[in-house]
Design a protein around this motif. Structure first.
Motif, PDB file in Angstrom:
ATOM      1  N   ASP A 180      40.548  37.693  39.654  1.00 10.73           N
ATOM      2  CA  ASP A 180      41.706  37.443  40.480  1.00 10.73           C
ATOM      3  C   ASP A 180      40.999  37.504  41.911  1.00 10.73           C
ATOM      4  OD1 ASP A 180      43.706  37.446  38.885  1.00 10.73           O
ATOM      5  OD2 ASP A 180      44.264  39.516  38.906  1.00 10.73           O
ATOM      6  N   CYS A 181      39.745  38.289  41.906  1.00 13.05           N
ATOM      7  CA  CYS A 181      39.136  38.605  43.238  1.00 13.05           C
ATOM      8  C   CYS A 181      38.207  37.462  43.868  1.00 13.05           C
ATOM      9  CB  CYS A 181      38.201  39.838  43.073  1.00 13.05           C
ATOM     10  SG  CYS A 181      39.357  41.275  42.632  1.00 13.05           S
ATOM     11  N   ALA A 182      37.957  37.292  45.167  1.00 17.90           N
ATOM     12  CA  ALA A 182      37.284  36.326  45.604  1.00 17.90           C
ATOM     13  C   ALA A 182      35.744  36.663  45.310  1.00 17.90           C
ATOM     14  CB  ALA A 182      37.492  36.341  47.219  1.00 17.90           C
ATOM     15  N   ALA A 183      34.682  35.830  45.752  1.00 19.01           N
ATOM     16  CA  ALA A 183      33.380  35.823  45.399  1.00 19.01           C
ATOM     17  C   ALA A 183      32.962  37.291  46.124  1.00 19.01           C
ATOM     18  CB  ALA A 183      32.740  34.663  45.896  1.00 19.01           C
ATOM     19  N   GLY A 184      32.049  37.821  45.325  1.00 21.31           N
ATOM     20  CA  GLY A 184      31.612  39.098  46.046  1.00 21.31           C
ATOM     21  C   GLY A 184      32.443  40.547  45.721  1.00 21.31           C
TER      22      GLY A 184
END
Length: 275
Positions: free
Chosen positions: A48-52
């Motif tokens: 679900d989370c963006a890159a990094g």
């Protein structure tokens, strides 16, 4: 993931520092998924989370799971490496060796708190630049233990210290511009065993000598010079006598600690300041 961290900053002059910090989590954002969730957004999985970022559950800090950072900015690259070493602050892990899920090396189930979820190698790859290690004499060698009253037991032992030092050496060999700091809670009483351990590990080739550590308000050497001289490993011990006998820096000759309140299993932040 780093569970228990501090920030280490070495400075050149004696000073009093006090700091208060409050973290306020914003209201949960609208539902997101498929890599669209941003920092502190609610999430269900890492995807679900963006890159990094990755999805973390920390019940004592917030409800549910939220996207958090998986790496930090490298201060030596952010500011370049032309300043004295004491002008930088960097991430340190507390009980860096006390890793959740680490298999028992004694054949006895471990019954002692764990502070980290990442291996030491993962911590270093994620930007940690100082490690706090507890060294004990145990089973005819030196082990890393999360123990009490100066004694290591089968149920408090994590692993032989050499195993962790090999991880550190591999990282330093692969990253010739990185500087690492080790802060030892030192329960090794046998003379010269600790310095012998570092020689056997091969880390002595990176050793920053105590004779070059500044006193009386002077600056540390420039980071670029420490790298050029390959003196990239700074080691502090909690045993005062070893600065004279084994030339390992006694930590309280070079740093002080601010106080903070810690609650059971909660994250705690410290600021360390060198004199």
């Amino acid at each position: 993931m780093v569970l228990d961290i501090i920030f280490l900053m070495l400075i050149s002059s004696t000073s009093h520092v006090s700091a208060n910090s409050t973290t306020v989590l914003p209201a949960a954002a609208a539902a997101c998924s498929n890599g669209e969730c941003q920092l502190r957004d609610e999430c269900s999985t890492d995807r679900d989370c963006a890159a990094g970022l990755y999805c973390l559950s920390c019940p004592l800090e917030f409800r549910g799971s939220r996207c958090v950072r998986s790496t930090i900015s490298d201060p030596f690259k952010l500011l370049n490496n032309s300043l004295p070493f004491n002008k930088y602050a960097f991430l340190t892990t507390h009980n860096s060796f006390a890793i959740r899920g680490e298999p028992s090396h004694t054949g006895v189930p471990r019954f002692t708190p764990a502070n980290q979820e990442d291996t030491v190698t993962q911590q270093l790859n994620h930007g940690v630049r100082a490690l706090m290690l507890d060294t004990y004499e145990f089973k005819d060698g030196i082990w890393l233990c999360h123990s009490f009253k100066g004694k290591c037991h089968d149920f408090t032992a994590f692993e032989p210290a050499m195993d962790t030092l090999k991880e550190i050496k591999a990282f330093m060999s692969a990253n010739p511009s990185e500087i690492l700091t080790l802060i030892l809670e030192d329960h090794v009483e046998a003379p010269y065993e600790l310095s012998r351990l570092f020689r056997s590990s091969g880390l002595d080739k990176y050793w920053f000598p105590v004779s070059k550590m500044p006193r009386d308000g002077q600056d540390w050497p420039l980071v670029k010079d420490m790298v050029a001289n390959n003196q990239r490993l700074i080691v502090f011990t909690s045993d005062r006598s070893k600065q004279e006998t084994e030339r390992i820096a006694y930590q309280w000759n070079f740093m002080v600690e601010t106080q903070c309140e810690c609650f059971l299993f909660s994250c705690c932040f410290h600021l360390w300041i060198g004199l």
